[in-house]
Enzyme design. Structure first.
Site, PDB file in Angstrom:
ATOM      1  N   PRO A  11       0.793  -1.222   0.000  1.00  0.00           N
ATOM      2  CG  PRO A  11      -0.140  -1.133   2.112  1.00  0.00           C
ATOM      3  CD  PRO A  11       0.515  -2.076   1.163  1.00  0.00           C
ATOM      4  CG  ASN A  12      -0.226   4.367   1.257  1.00  0.00           C
ATOM      5  OD1 ASN A  12      -1.190   4.936   0.742  1.00  0.00           O
ATOM      6  ND2 ASN A  12      -0.289   3.818   2.454  1.00  0.00           N
ATOM      7  NE  ARG A  19       2.384  13.848   0.324  1.00  0.00           N
ATOM      8  CZ  ARG A  19       1.403  13.426   1.116  1.00  0.00           C
ATOM      9  NH1 ARG A  19       0.321  12.874   0.606  1.00  0.00           N
ATOM     10  NH2 ARG A  19       1.484  13.569   2.423  1.00  0.00           N
ATOM     11  CE1 TYR A  24       9.471   4.949   2.531  1.00  0.00           C
ATOM     12  CE2 TYR A  24       7.954   6.808   2.537  1.00  0.00           C
ATOM     13  CZ  TYR A  24       8.433   5.648   3.112  1.00  0.00           C
ATOM     14  OH  TYR A  24       7.886   5.183   4.278  1.00  0.00           O
ATOM     15  CG  ASN A  75       8.404  -2.279  -0.259  1.00  0.00           C
ATOM     16  OD1 ASN A  75       7.923  -2.384   0.880  1.00  0.00           O
ATOM     17  ND2 ASN A  75       9.002  -1.181  -0.675  1.00  0.00           N
ATOM     18  CB  ALA A  78       2.081  -0.024   6.379  1.00  0.00           C
ATOM     19  CD  GLU A  99      10.585  -7.792   5.155  1.00  0.00           C
ATOM     20  OE1 GLU A  99      10.950  -8.855   5.720  1.00  0.00           O
ATOM     21  OE2 GLU A  99      10.110  -6.817   5.771  1.00  0.00           O
ATOM     22  CG  HIS A 101      11.412  -2.691   3.668  1.00  0.00           C
ATOM     23  ND1 HIS A 101      10.057  -2.456   3.731  1.00  0.00           N
ATOM     24  CD2 HIS A 101      11.614  -3.883   4.281  1.00  0.00           C
ATOM     25  CE1 HIS A 101       9.466  -3.463   4.355  1.00  0.00           C
ATOM     26  NE2 HIS A 101      10.390  -4.338   4.697  1.00  0.00           N
ATOM     27  NE  ARG A 108      11.043   5.498   8.074  1.00  0.00           N
ATOM     28  CZ  ARG A 108      10.061   5.445   7.174  1.00  0.00           C
ATOM     29  NH1 ARG A 108      10.061   4.506   6.246  1.00  0.00           N
ATOM     30  NH2 ARG A 108       9.092   6.345   7.189  1.00  0.00           N
TER      31      ARG A 108
HETATM   32  O1  CA2 Z   1      10.885   1.660   3.057  1.00  0.00           O
HETATM   33  C1  CA2 Z   1       9.987   1.006   2.538  1.00  0.00           C
HETATM   34  O2  CA2 Z   1      10.068   0.540   1.398  1.00  0.00           O
HETATM   35  C2  CA2 Z   1       8.689   0.784   3.304  1.00  0.00           C
HETATM   36  O3  CA2 Z   1       8.201  -0.510   2.972  1.00  0.00           O
HETATM   37  C3  CA2 Z   1       7.732   1.856   2.827  1.00  0.00           C
HETATM   38  C4  CA2 Z   1       6.401   1.821   3.568  1.00  0.00           C
HETATM   39  C5  CA2 Z   1       6.616   1.841   5.076  1.00  0.00           C
HETATM   40  O4  CA2 Z   1       5.375   1.676   5.735  1.00  0.00           O
HETATM   41  C6  CA2 Z   1       7.558   0.741   5.524  1.00  0.00           C
HETATM   42  O5  CA2 Z   1       7.766   0.866   6.914  1.00  0.00           O
HETATM   43  C7  CA2 Z   1       8.885   0.843   4.811  1.00  0.00           C
HETATM   44  C8  CA2 Z   1       5.554   3.018   3.160  1.00  0.00           C
HETATM   45  C9  CA2 Z   1       5.210   3.008   1.714  1.00  0.00           C
HETATM   46  C10 CA2 Z   1       4.517   4.293   1.378  1.00  0.00           C
HETATM   47  O6  CA2 Z   1       5.211   4.867   0.306  1.00  0.00           O
HETATM   48  C11 CA2 Z   1       5.057   6.175   0.081  1.00  0.00           C
HETATM   49  C12 CA2 Z   1       5.822   6.706  -0.926  1.00  0.00           C
HETATM   50  C13 CA2 Z   1       5.740   8.025  -1.208  1.00  0.00           C
HETATM   51  C14 CA2 Z   1       4.886   8.839  -0.498  1.00  0.00           C
HETATM   52  C15 CA2 Z   1       4.104   8.309   0.510  1.00  0.00           C
HETATM   53  C16 CA2 Z   1       4.192   6.966   0.788  1.00  0.00           C
END
Ligand code: CA2
Length: 149
Positions: A11-12, A19, A24, A75, A78, A99, A101, A108
């Site tokens: 997700p996201n 963003r 990221y 990936n 969350a 896995e 990330h 974090r």
């Molecule tokens: O670091 C990663 O790849 C994560 O999987 C990213 C997740 C986070 O919940 C994990 O703890 C680590 C969040 C993905 C959301 O991605 C976004 C990208 C751009 C803007 C907003 C969210």
């Protein structure tokens, strides 16, 4: 034909590049797809690259890996921190699972420091931005041993 490597995104991650670039980076998920495809091609492999915001859809795709994929890169975003259902689906796979990330969740917030997915993963690659995905492709290509007829 050898089986593809599945690259599943949670997700996201469709917001990548739009963003939070300080965490990221500026690459989009389509950029990441291209990086994975090129890296896989260098190993003589193909990728199936998908993203979903829905836990059930991700589980369906993980189940699809059985019989269809040589290896899985996931990936879980969350859901990695929350989803026992995704862990159970991964445990039904008999193939390399990486896995992956973008950030390093261990560096974090406390709630990012545990991952259900890690319990089923062959290994974890975190913290290298989009290069995490390229390294994950290298890793699964080193491990995937399906028949290449
Ligand atoms: O670091 C990663 O790849 C994560 O999987 C990213 C997740 C986070 O919940 C994990 O703890 C680590 C969040 C993905 C959301 O991605 C976004 C990208 C751009 C803007 C907003 C969210």
């Amino acid at each position: 034909m050898s089986k593809p490597i599945y690259v599943l995104n949670g997700p996201n991650l469709n917001l990548l590049g739009a963003r939070e670039p300080e965490i990221y980076g500026r690459a989009s998920l389509e950029d990441v797809r291209g990086l994975c495809e090129r890296r896989a091609q260098a190993h003589g492999r193909t990728v199936v690259f998908r993203q979903s915001n829905a836990e059930g859809e991700l589980i369906g795709w993980i189940q699809e890996c059985r019989g269809e994929a040589a290896a899985l890169i996931i990936n879980p975003a969350a859901y990695g921190h929350t989803s026992i259902a995704i862990l159970d689906a991964l445990r039904a796979l008999d193939m390399p699972i990486v896995e992956c990330h973008l950030s390093n969740p261990a560096a974090r917030e406390e709630f990012r420091r545990s991952s259900y997915v890690s319990l089923a993963a062959t290994g974890v690659i975190s913290g290298f931005g989009v290069a995490s995905y390229e390294l994950a492709v290298d890793a699964v290509c080193a491990l995937a041993v399906d028949s290449r007829s």
